[in-house]
Write a protein that holds these residues in place. Sequence first.
Motif, mmCIF file in Angstrom:
data_model
loop_
_atom_site.group_PDB
_atom_site.id
_atom_site.type_symbol
_atom_site.label_atom_id
_atom_site.label_comp_id
_atom_site.label_asym_id
_atom_site.label_seq_id
_atom_site.Cartn_x
_atom_site.Cartn_y
_atom_site.Cartn_z
ATOM 1 N N TYR A 1 37.602 20.845 7.062
ATOM 2 C CA TYR A 1 39.009 20.538 7.316
ATOM 3 C C TYR A 1 39.196 19.028 7.153
ATOM 4 N N ILE A 2 40.417 18.590 6.880
ATOM 5 C CA ILE A 2 40.612 17.191 6.500
ATOM 6 C C ILE A 2 41.509 16.413 7.454
ATOM 7 N N ASP A 3 41.731 16.926 8.675
ATOM 8 C CA ASP A 3 42.436 16.122 9.657
ATOM 9 C C ASP A 3 41.478 15.072 10.227
ATOM 10 N N SER A 4 41.979 14.189 11.064
ATOM 11 C CA SER A 4 41.209 13.017 11.481
ATOM 12 C C SER A 4 39.906 13.370 12.179
ATOM 13 N N ASP A 5 39.894 14.440 12.980
ATOM 14 C CA ASP A 5 38.667 14.818 13.675
ATOM 15 C C ASP A 5 37.967 16.013 13.035
ATOM 16 N N ALA A 6 38.454 16.457 11.879
ATOM 17 C CA ALA A 6 37.847 17.555 11.104
ATOM 18 C C ALA A 6 37.827 18.880 11.860
ATOM 19 N N ASN B 1 46.942 4.996 6.044
ATOM 20 C CA ASN B 1 45.729 4.759 5.258
ATOM 21 C C ASN B 1 45.036 6.063 4.863
ATOM 22 N N PHE B 2 45.773 7.144 4.841
ATOM 23 C CA PHE B 2 45.181 8.443 4.514
ATOM 24 C C PHE B 2 44.546 8.408 3.122
ATOM 25 N N ASP B 3 43.324 8.901 3.040
ATOM 26 C CA ASP B 3 42.575 8.916 1.785
ATOM 27 C C ASP B 3 42.716 10.295 1.142
ATOM 28 N N PRO B 4 43.344 10.409 -0.021
ATOM 29 C CA PRO B 4 43.514 11.719 -0.657
ATOM 30 C C PRO B 4 42.199 12.349 -1.109
ATOM 31 N N LEU B 5 41.119 11.561 -1.096
ATOM 32 C CA LEU B 5 39.797 12.096 -1.456
ATOM 33 C C LEU B 5 38.978 12.478 -0.222
ATOM 34 N N VAL B 6 39.635 12.567 0.937
ATOM 35 C CA VAL B 6 38.899 12.862 2.164
ATOM 36 C C VAL B 6 38.171 14.205 2.068
ATOM 37 N N VAL C 1 37.074 15.730 -0.673
ATOM 38 C CA VAL C 1 35.938 15.571 -1.590
ATOM 39 C C VAL C 1 34.790 14.867 -0.879
ATOM 40 N N LYS C 2 35.099 13.820 -0.147
ATOM 41 C CA LYS C 2 34.056 13.055 0.535
ATOM 42 C C LYS C 2 33.370 13.880 1.626
ATOM 43 N N ARG C 3 34.121 14.780 2.269
ATOM 44 C CA ARG C 3 33.507 15.622 3.295
ATOM 45 C C ARG C 3 32.711 16.767 2.678
ATOM 46 N N ALA C 4 33.024 17.122 1.444
ATOM 47 C CA ALA C 4 32.257 18.167 0.757
ATOM 48 C C ALA C 4 30.983 17.623 0.130
ATOM 49 N N GLU C 5 30.974 16.354 -0.222
ATOM 50 C CA GLU C 5 29.848 15.780 -0.966
ATOM 51 C C GLU C 5 28.503 15.916 -0.254
ATOM 52 N N PRO C 6 28.397 15.696 1.064
ATOM 53 C CA PRO C 6 27.084 15.860 1.703
ATOM 54 C C PRO C 6 26.541 17.286 1.567
ATOM 55 N N PHE C 7 27.397 18.263 1.698
ATOM 56 C CA PHE C 7 26.984 19.666 1.558
ATOM 57 C C PHE C 7 26.524 19.950 0.138
ATOM 58 N N ILE C 8 27.320 19.546 -0.830
ATOM 59 C CA ILE C 8 26.974 19.835 -2.219
ATOM 60 C C ILE C 8 25.745 19.035 -2.642
ATOM 61 N N TRP D 1 48.776 16.203 2.405
ATOM 62 C CA TRP D 1 47.772 17.247 2.660
ATOM 63 C C TRP D 1 47.537 18.048 1.385
ATOM 64 N N LEU D 2 48.618 18.395 0.721
ATOM 65 C CA LEU D 2 48.515 19.250 -0.469
ATOM 66 C C LEU D 2 47.833 18.523 -1.623
ATOM 67 N N ASP D 3 48.082 17.232 -1.752
ATOM 68 C CA ASP D 3 47.422 16.447 -2.798
ATOM 69 C C ASP D 3 45.916 16.388 -2.541
ATOM 70 N N ALA D 4 45.539 16.166 -1.290
ATOM 71 C CA ALA D 4 44.112 16.131 -0.954
ATOM 72 C C ALA D 4 43.471 17.495 -1.172
ATOM 73 N N MET D 5 44.187 18.548 -0.872
ATOM 74 C CA MET D 5 43.706 19.904 -1.119
ATOM 75 C C MET D 5 43.464 20.133 -2.606
ATOM 76 N N ASP D 6 44.403 19.697 -3.420
ATOM 77 C CA ASP D 6 44.281 19.837 -4.872
ATOM 78 C C ASP D 6 43.023 19.126 -5.382
ATOM 79 N N LYS D 7 42.793 17.924 -4.921
ATOM 80 C CA LYS D 7 41.624 17.163 -5.363
ATOM 81 C C LYS D 7 40.323 17.833 -4.901
#
Length: 345
Positions: free
Chosen positions: A228-233, A244-249, A251-258, A282-288
């Motif tokens: 999930y991509i909210d502040s506390d996941a 300062n929301f990062d639209p790649l949040v 992707v960055k949270r998926a990278e350790p798993f992948i 939210w939708l833009d970050a979801m798309d990425k």
Amino acid sequence: MHKGAKRLLAGLGCLIVVCWSSAQAQENSIELVGLNVAGAEFTGNQLPGKHGTHYFFPPKGYFAEWRKKGITMVRFPLKWERLQASLNAELDPVYSGLVDKMLDQAAENDIRIILDVHNYARYRGKVIGTEETPISAYHDLMSRIAERWHKHPALYAYDIMNEPYGADDKWPPTAQAGIDGIRKHDMQRPLLIEGTSWSSAARWPRYADALLELEDPADNIIFSAHLYIDSDASGSYKAAPGDNFDPLVGVKRAEPFIGWLKKHGKRGHIGEFGVPGDDPRWLDAMDKLLAYLQDNCIPITYWAAGPSWGKYRLSVEPRKGVDQPQWAVLEKYLGQGNCSEYGPG
């Protein structure tokens, strides 16, 4: 035979081969977008509860509507205490009968089901591996689930336990017991294995190495993380995205798993991911995130659908015939990716 006739037959033969190859490729591809259809696990403080009041299975025609939209994969959460009123008991006839009907409806609409034991490694609040909930009782549950449903054409896979948080060192032997219980009856279907710490994709490498020791005689394990991509996941989305929301949040949270999957040569899946539809960021970050997962052939089941969510902000269930904003992003990735196997490869 006349040369023209020979050329015609040869052309028809090539056409048949092309059609067959195309059909085979379609059959061998995997769908990268699916849904969680929740409801059967609702109201865990009311046990066994009443169907239609405390918990909900899909009504007649429900899967047909999603199939029209292109959905072919559903993760379906179940409640252990409703499957078994007491440990090591026979499966409850009422609840199991509803599972039967759900699977029949899925089969009628060519939808594949992942059965998800949605219990957080607990039975009536007691962690598996304790005196109150011995590992042997969990083995019994998974054996009974596989014995009852392993021949059903709609059953695609088993998610052996949702978010086994706080189970720590008890989870690997528990997971092995679940694998062993299923494989007594089903040597065919994939097993989705989640991790401790809420199966977090971002924290996966810190907690999951012990799962590398799991042994599956069918060699068909897929590791399944949540994201999930909210502040506390947490997936609660209590606040809107900040300045300062990062639209790649995502992707960055998926990278350790992948990265962990690539390092160990394992296959992966995102069992839960969802966002509210009330902010385009939210939708833009979801798309990425979906684009990144597609590049790595990692399927995702969106959290959540189901006819009983009401105004739940993450729900993708249409309201009064109107699609939710999240659906436009999900739909974009349906049938895409050209993946013939779970990645990342």
